[in-house]
Design a protein around this motif. Sequence first.
Motif, short mmCIF file in Angstrom:
data_model
loop_
_atom_site.label_atom_id
_atom_site.label_comp_id
_atom_site.label_asym_id
_atom_site.label_seq_id
_atom_site.Cartn_x
_atom_site.Cartn_y
_atom_site.Cartn_z
N ASP A 112 22.05 -3.71 -5.82
CA ASP A 112 21.64 -4.78 -6.72
C ASP A 112 20.63 -5.66 -5.99
N VAL A 113 19.36 -5.56 -6.36
CA VAL A 113 18.31 -6.30 -5.64
C VAL A 113 18.49 -7.81 -5.78
N LYS A 114 19.23 -8.23 -6.79
CA LYS A 114 19.46 -9.67 -6.98
C LYS A 114 20.30 -10.25 -5.85
N ARG A 115 20.97 -9.38 -5.10
CA ARG A 115 21.79 -9.85 -3.98
C ARG A 115 20.94 -10.21 -2.76
N ILE A 116 19.68 -9.83 -2.77
CA ILE A 116 18.80 -10.07 -1.62
C ILE A 116 18.01 -11.36 -1.84
N PRO A 117 18.28 -12.42 -1.07
CA PRO A 117 17.50 -13.66 -1.21
C PRO A 117 16.07 -13.43 -0.73
N LEU A 118 15.11 -13.90 -1.50
CA LEU A 118 13.70 -13.61 -1.21
C LEU A 118 12.88 -14.87 -0.92
N GLY A 119 13.54 -16.02 -0.86
CA GLY A 119 12.80 -17.25 -0.61
C GLY A 119 12.11 -17.27 0.74
N ASP A 120 12.64 -16.52 1.71
CA ASP A 120 12.07 -16.49 3.06
C ASP A 120 11.16 -15.28 3.28
N ALA A 121 11.04 -14.41 2.28
CA ALA A 121 10.30 -13.16 2.47
C ALA A 121 8.80 -13.42 2.61
N LEU A 122 8.17 -12.65 3.47
CA LEU A 122 6.72 -12.71 3.62
C LEU A 122 6.08 -11.85 2.53
N LEU A 123 5.04 -12.35 1.90
CA LEU A 123 4.37 -11.61 0.84
C LEU A 123 3.16 -10.88 1.40
N LEU A 124 3.14 -9.57 1.19
CA LEU A 124 1.98 -8.76 1.53
C LEU A 124 1.43 -8.22 0.22
N GLY A 125 0.31 -8.77 -0.23
CA GLY A 125 -0.25 -8.39 -1.52
C GLY A 125 -0.44 -9.61 -2.40
N GLU A 126 -0.73 -9.36 -3.65
CA GLU A 126 -1.01 -10.43 -4.60
C GLU A 126 0.28 -10.96 -5.22
N THR A 127 0.35 -12.28 -5.40
CA THR A 127 1.52 -12.88 -6.05
C THR A 127 1.66 -12.40 -7.49
N ILE A 161 0.77 -3.68 -6.80
CA ILE A 161 1.92 -3.48 -5.91
C ILE A 161 1.85 -4.52 -4.79
N ALA A 162 2.98 -5.14 -4.50
CA ALA A 162 3.08 -6.08 -3.38
C ALA A 162 4.40 -5.82 -2.66
N PHE A 163 4.49 -6.28 -1.43
CA PHE A 163 5.69 -6.08 -0.62
C PHE A 163 6.26 -7.42 -0.19
N LEU A 164 7.57 -7.55 -0.30
CA LEU A 164 8.29 -8.74 0.15
C LEU A 164 9.03 -8.36 1.43
N ILE A 165 8.60 -8.92 2.55
CA ILE A 165 9.08 -8.48 3.86
C ILE A 165 10.19 -9.40 4.37
N LYS A 166 11.34 -8.79 4.65
CA LYS A 166 12.48 -9.50 5.22
C LYS A 166 12.61 -9.14 6.69
N LEU A 167 12.79 -10.14 7.55
CA LEU A 167 12.92 -9.91 8.99
C LEU A 167 14.36 -9.53 9.33
N LEU A 189 2.80 -14.17 8.24
CA LEU A 189 2.52 -12.74 8.32
C LEU A 189 1.69 -12.44 9.56
N GLU A 190 0.88 -13.42 9.96
CA GLU A 190 0.05 -13.27 11.16
C GLU A 190 0.92 -13.11 12.41
N PHE A 191 2.01 -13.88 12.49
CA PHE A 191 2.91 -13.76 13.65
C PHE A 191 3.53 -12.37 13.69
N LEU A 192 3.91 -11.84 12.53
CA LEU A 192 4.50 -10.50 12.48
C LEU A 192 3.49 -9.47 12.98
N GLU A 193 2.27 -9.58 12.54
CA GLU A 193 1.24 -8.62 12.94
C GLU A 193 0.87 -8.78 14.41
N SER A 194 0.98 -10.00 14.93
CA SER A 194 0.76 -10.21 16.37
C SER A 194 1.83 -9.50 17.18
N SER A 195 3.08 -9.59 16.72
CA SER A 195 4.17 -8.90 17.41
C SER A 195 3.95 -7.39 17.38
#
Length: 260
Positions: A112-127, A161-167, A189-195
Amino acid sequence: MRFLFILFSVLCFYSVANAMSSDGCGAGACADCHSITKDEASQLLGNMVDKVNSVEFSEVPGMWVAEVEKGQQKLPVYIDFSKQYLLSGNVIRLNDKTNLTSQRSSMMNKIDVKRIPLGDALLLGETSAKTKVIVFTDPECPYCKKLHAELKEVVMRDSNIAFLIKLFPLKMHPNAYGISKSIVCSNSLEFLESSFAGKPVPPASCDTPVVDQTIAIAGDLGIHSTPTLVMPDGLIAPGYKTAEALLTLIGDNVAKAGAE
């Protein structure tokens, strides 16, 4: 491997013997003379499983596939037509290298995707993208790094298509936890790509519980590796995939969801 070779040798012999005997299937359909019920499958499997949910003819000739439950997981197991052999493990179709076991297991264990909180997710793509796919990633995971490049290719080729990235830092990467907190605090997202590029990431600028929450929810959902994608309908798709494979996977998922 030796066990599988012996098993399939037995199955091949059994199938040929049946076809050549007077009471075998011959040229008829398998359903003409081979049948099994869910209750019968349950009796055959006994206490090896907790429950049998369904049983049907398998893609593998000479076998049925049963959806069973063991603990909190659903998985497919294969029973041969003689009802004497059980195969539990990866069944791979050779012509396209598709892992049929993994494919079925993913379908059985939708979340159930509703169980995954997305407020902290990084957005890759268009809103405004109509289709959003959740990605659990580790900032020090080499396969996550490879996948991230493919994700960027996907959003470049299809703006819907966009991606919501959870750490989701794994214990095997000792620095990933601190880096994940830094990325979440900065929503960067820049910090993630730096890592991913092996560059230093500044220390976390806040004391956030989000990373621990993500680790907990991933465990509850049965997600234990990175990268792992979660499709809009809850289908779990673990591992690295090319942009082409991702576009096909996402397209098929959206089409199936629309048809249901």
